[in-house]
Design an enzyme around this catalytic site. Structure first.
Site, PDB file in Angstrom:
ATOM      1  N   ASP A 159      -3.083   4.599  -2.451  1.00 17.86           N
ATOM      2  CA  ASP A 159      -4.140   5.174  -1.629  1.00 17.86           C
ATOM      3  C   ASP A 159      -4.572   6.555  -2.141  1.00 17.86           C
ATOM      4  O   ASP A 159      -3.716   7.406  -2.420  1.00 17.86           O
ATOM      5  CB  ASP A 159      -3.577   5.302  -0.204  1.00 17.86           C
ATOM      6  CG  ASP A 159      -4.628   5.573   0.839  1.00 17.86           C
ATOM      7  OD1 ASP A 159      -5.485   4.702   1.043  1.00 17.86           O
ATOM      8  OD2 ASP A 159      -4.585   6.651   1.454  1.00 17.86           O
TER       9      ASP A 159
ATOM     10  N   HIS B 284     -11.353  -3.210   2.980  1.00 19.56           N
ATOM     11  CA  HIS B 284     -11.285  -2.817   4.395  1.00 19.56           C
ATOM     12  C   HIS B 284     -12.065  -1.544   4.713  1.00 19.56           C
ATOM     13  O   HIS B 284     -12.131  -1.145   5.870  1.00 19.56           O
ATOM     14  CB  HIS B 284      -9.821  -2.646   4.797  1.00 19.56           C
ATOM     15  CG  HIS B 284      -9.178  -1.468   4.118  1.00 19.56           C
ATOM     16  ND1 HIS B 284      -8.987  -1.415   2.751  1.00 19.56           N
ATOM     17  CD2 HIS B 284      -8.728  -0.292   4.596  1.00 19.56           C
ATOM     18  CE1 HIS B 284      -8.450  -0.259   2.439  1.00 19.56           C
ATOM     19  NE2 HIS B 284      -8.270   0.441   3.535  1.00 19.56           N
ATOM     20  N   ASP B 285     -12.624  -0.891   3.697  1.00 20.29           N
ATOM     21  CA  ASP B 285     -13.355   0.361   3.909  1.00 20.29           C
ATOM     22  C   ASP B 285     -14.865   0.212   3.773  1.00 20.29           C
ATOM     23  O   ASP B 285     -15.591   1.203   3.935  1.00 20.29           O
ATOM     24  CB  ASP B 285     -12.896   1.414   2.891  1.00 20.29           C
ATOM     25  CG  ASP B 285     -11.479   1.902   3.163  1.00 20.29           C
ATOM     26  OD1 ASP B 285     -11.068   1.902   4.339  1.00 20.29           O
ATOM     27  OD2 ASP B 285     -10.790   2.280   2.196  1.00 20.29           O
TER      28      ASP B 285
ATOM     29  N   ASP C 271       0.853  -1.180   0.000  1.00 17.86           N
ATOM     30  CA  ASP C 271       0.000   0.000   0.000  1.00 17.86           C
ATOM     31  C   ASP C 271       0.897   1.240   0.000  1.00 17.86           C
ATOM     32  O   ASP C 271       1.809   1.347   0.820  1.00 17.86           O
ATOM     33  CB  ASP C 271      -0.874  -0.007   1.258  1.00 17.86           C
ATOM     34  CG  ASP C 271      -2.289   0.468   0.988  1.00 17.86           C
ATOM     35  OD1 ASP C 271      -2.430   1.569   0.424  1.00 17.86           O
ATOM     36  OD2 ASP C 271      -3.227  -0.256   1.342  1.00 17.86           O
TER      37      ASP C 271
ATOM     38  N   GLU D 157      -6.400   3.650  -6.112  1.00 13.36           N
ATOM     39  CA  GLU D 157      -7.704   3.764  -5.463  1.00 13.36           C
ATOM     40  C   GLU D 157      -8.418   4.918  -6.158  1.00 13.36           C
ATOM     41  O   GLU D 157      -8.098   6.083  -5.920  1.00 13.36           O
ATOM     42  CB  GLU D 157      -7.539   4.030  -3.964  1.00 13.36           C
ATOM     43  CG  GLU D 157      -8.878   4.021  -3.253  1.00 13.36           C
ATOM     44  CD  GLU D 157      -8.837   4.462  -1.790  1.00 13.36           C
ATOM     45  OE1 GLU D 157      -9.770   4.137  -1.055  1.00 13.36           O
ATOM     46  OE2 GLU D 157      -7.867   5.137  -1.387  1.00 13.36           O
TER      47      GLU D 157
END
Ligand code: GLC
Ligand code: CA
Length: 591
Positions: free
Chosen positions: A239, A367-368, A142, A294
């Protein structure tokens, strides 16, 4: 007129979709199944390992705890590499493992070149990387470089004096220049006593945004990317990458439409493509690697500016269309109902926008966002069936699929009774805001049960042992009470489990390359119960039909030219037999 049936509804007492009486439709609504003509087949579709591979996301804090402190760690990941190999995934995306005060669980980095103490040591990281490569898998890290932690030494220096060489690494203003709100609620501008100025933070106030206008900041980022690539990592998940270039006139935002603010003010800034092309030239061009952005705030029509094959920016992005689908004007805790057509239209619109030029990353949770089976399936009576059906969807849309830990065993959302059981800073911030505004906290708790990021951050359920086999200690967040029935050990023993279905579908996808490179055409005629599409290339034409309801569906767009190849129920007697509840099938067209 009847309102459209609800496919999934925001509130916890959502009415399930019952469309058995759905409007009559005729065969003619379907786009007639035909093979693509030679000229329609894109022979130029470039083949890459990152298009064929399937990604598995590990959220290290919740994956496996090897030393009993209640926090997942690298030692835990190492123990589970054989398991991931057995599952059959190809690429592991590791959420951040860097040094961090954990205001946002590692997405607030205080040192990009060292490993978080709680997760282990650099030697353990090296062992994990080696273990992954030994098993012929790849590792994607990440990359969180829109912001750092306020505890990063750059920020410590920057705030210390206006003349400090690091001052210009961040974005300072004498007064807040606009009304911007952070993504997690509250003003995006924070006054810093020591600096005597305000800094921008699009996320928590412990996540100050970096100033990408400063070439030195960009050089630092390229350097740290090379640091990990030189160790042998195979790429990055980037990200909130569309946020790196800011609109320096600092226009005010109109929060009556939050998504629009994100798209038009926070993301896609004037220099974003210049920065990504520079990054490509400096870094990506020199390694055999993959990048996935992302794609927050990227509208479909701008997607190929990021991923078009001649752009020299990113390999793929993932979009948020289906993730923001039930967010009302007030954001994610203001939940609205959605129907199946809205959901399908998003995938179709995106596939069309990307076409043969770019590439997408496909996901149904991470995860969000909440667990896919709780959100898009039926996590109660048809948990197993709907989780498997969603596996077919995930693995047969065009794009590189990404599954999130626990999806392979059908883990579900959790409904903790108290706000105190939640850990996420997003919930804490929003609870404080709701309390201050005197709003109904029961409604908020209901919304949290549906939308909380902590729904997917409960510990991975390995077994029916204490703490789901995740830890011998007390986990940082409670385990989901359903671990006694939903766990890896139980699924591995049961040949009909979701886990074994994933294994089969992963192998199936590898074997049938049209599911990877073939074109995509939606063919269900806009029914509110069924999702049907074709995937085809020179090697064959495949039809995928998916039942998104608790009821059978007859009159399928299928005749005896179709052969059933696989699905989440035993083979139907005849290809055109009615779909059973939440049934998904993959057919091959013979002529
Ligand atoms: C991304 C991450 C999310 C994080 C945010 C700020 O959206 O996926 O978990 O909170 O960026 O870094
Ligand atoms: Ca640990």
């Amino acid at each position: 007129m009847d309102p459209s049936p609800v496919f999934f509804a925001g509130n916890a007492i959502a009415e399930r979709n019952t469309t058995s009486g759905s409007r009559a439709f005729s065969e003619s609504l379907y786009i007639k199944a035909q093979k693509l003509s030679e000229s329609q087949i894109d022979k130029g579709m470039k083949q890459h390992w990152w298009k064929e591979g399937v990604i598995y996301q590990i959220y290290p804090r919740s994956f496996m705890d090897s030393n009993g402190d209640g926090i997942g760690d690298l030692g835990g990941i190492l123990q589970k590499l054989d398991y991931l190999q057995e599952l059959g995934i190809d690429i592991i995306w590791l959420s951040p493992i860097y040094q961090s005060p954990n205001d946002d669980n590692g997405y607030d980095i205080s040192d990009y070149r060292s490993v978080m103490d709680e997760f282990g040591t650099m030697a353990e990281f090296d062992a994990v990387l080696e273990g992954i490569h030994q098993r012929d898998m790849k590792l994607v890290m990440d990359l969180v470089v829109n912001h750092t932690s306020d505890e990063h030494h750059w920020f410590q220096q920057a705030r210390s004096s206006p003349d400090n060489p690091y001052r210009d690494y961040y974005i300072w203003q004498p007064e807040p220049p606009n009304n911007w709100q952070s993504m997690f609620g509250g003003s995006a501008w924070q006054y810093d006593e020591q600096a005597g100025a305000y800094y921008l933070h699009l996320f928590t106030k412990k996540q100050p945004d970096l100033n990408w206008e400063n070439p030195q900041v960009r050089r630092e980022v390229y350097d740290l990317m090379r640091f990990w690539l030189d160790k042998g990592v195979d790429g990055f998940r980037m990200d909130v990458i569309p946020m790196i270039s800011k609109r320096l006139s600092w226009p005010d935002a109109d929060y009556s439409d939050f998504n629009k603010v994100v798209e038009e003010l926070y993301c896609n800034g004037p220099r974003v493509h210049e920065f990504l092309q520079e990054m490509h030239e400096e870094v990506m061009a020199h390694y055999d690697m993959m990048t996935v952005g992302e794609g927050v705030g990227i509208p479909p029509e701008k997607a190929n500016l990021y991923v078009g094959k001649d752009r020299n920016e990113l390999d793929m992005i993932f979009h948020f269309g289906h993730m923001f689908i039930d967010h009302g004007p007030g954001g994610k805790f203001d939940i609205v109902d959605v129907d199946l057509n809205t959901f399908k239209d998003i995938f179709t619109k995106w596939d069309r926008a990307i076409g043969n030029d770019g590439w997408l990353n496909i996901y149904l949770d991470n995860h969000d966002f909440p667990r896919l089976v709780s959100r898009f399936g039926n996590d109660d009576e048809y948990r197993v069936e709907s989780a498997k059906m969603l596996a077919i969807l995930l693995l047969s849309l065009r794009g590189t699929p990404c599954l999130y830990q626990g999806t392979e065993i059908g883990m579900t959302n959790v409904a903790f009774p108290s706000f105190d059981d939640y850990r996420d800073v997003e919930i804490k911030n929003n609870v404080a805001i709701w309390q201050k505004e005197g709003r109904n906290m029961e409604t908020m708790l209901g919304a949290v049960h549906v939308q909380a990021r902590d729904n997917v951050r409960t510990p991975m359920q390995w077994s029916a042992d204490s703490q789901a086999g995740f830890s011998t200690g007390s986990p940082w967040i409670k385990v989901n009470p359903n671990y006694q029935t939903i766990n890896v050990e139980a699924d591995r023993k049961n040949p009909d489990s979701i886990f074994h279905f994933y294994r089969e579908m992963l192998a199936f996808r590898k074997k049938h390359k049209a599911l990877i490179y073939g074109s995509y055409t939606q063919v269900d005629g806009g029914r509110n119960d069924l999702y049907a599409y074709r995937r085809e290339d020179a090697d064959g034409s495949y039809l995928i039909v998916l039942n998104f309801t608790d009821d059978p569906i007859s009159d399928l767009p299928v005749d005896n030219g179709y052969t059933w190849l696989t699905g989440n129920y035993p083979a139907p007697g005849a290809a055109s037999d009615a779909l059973r509840p939440w049934e998904g099938r993959v057919y091959r067209q013979s002529s």
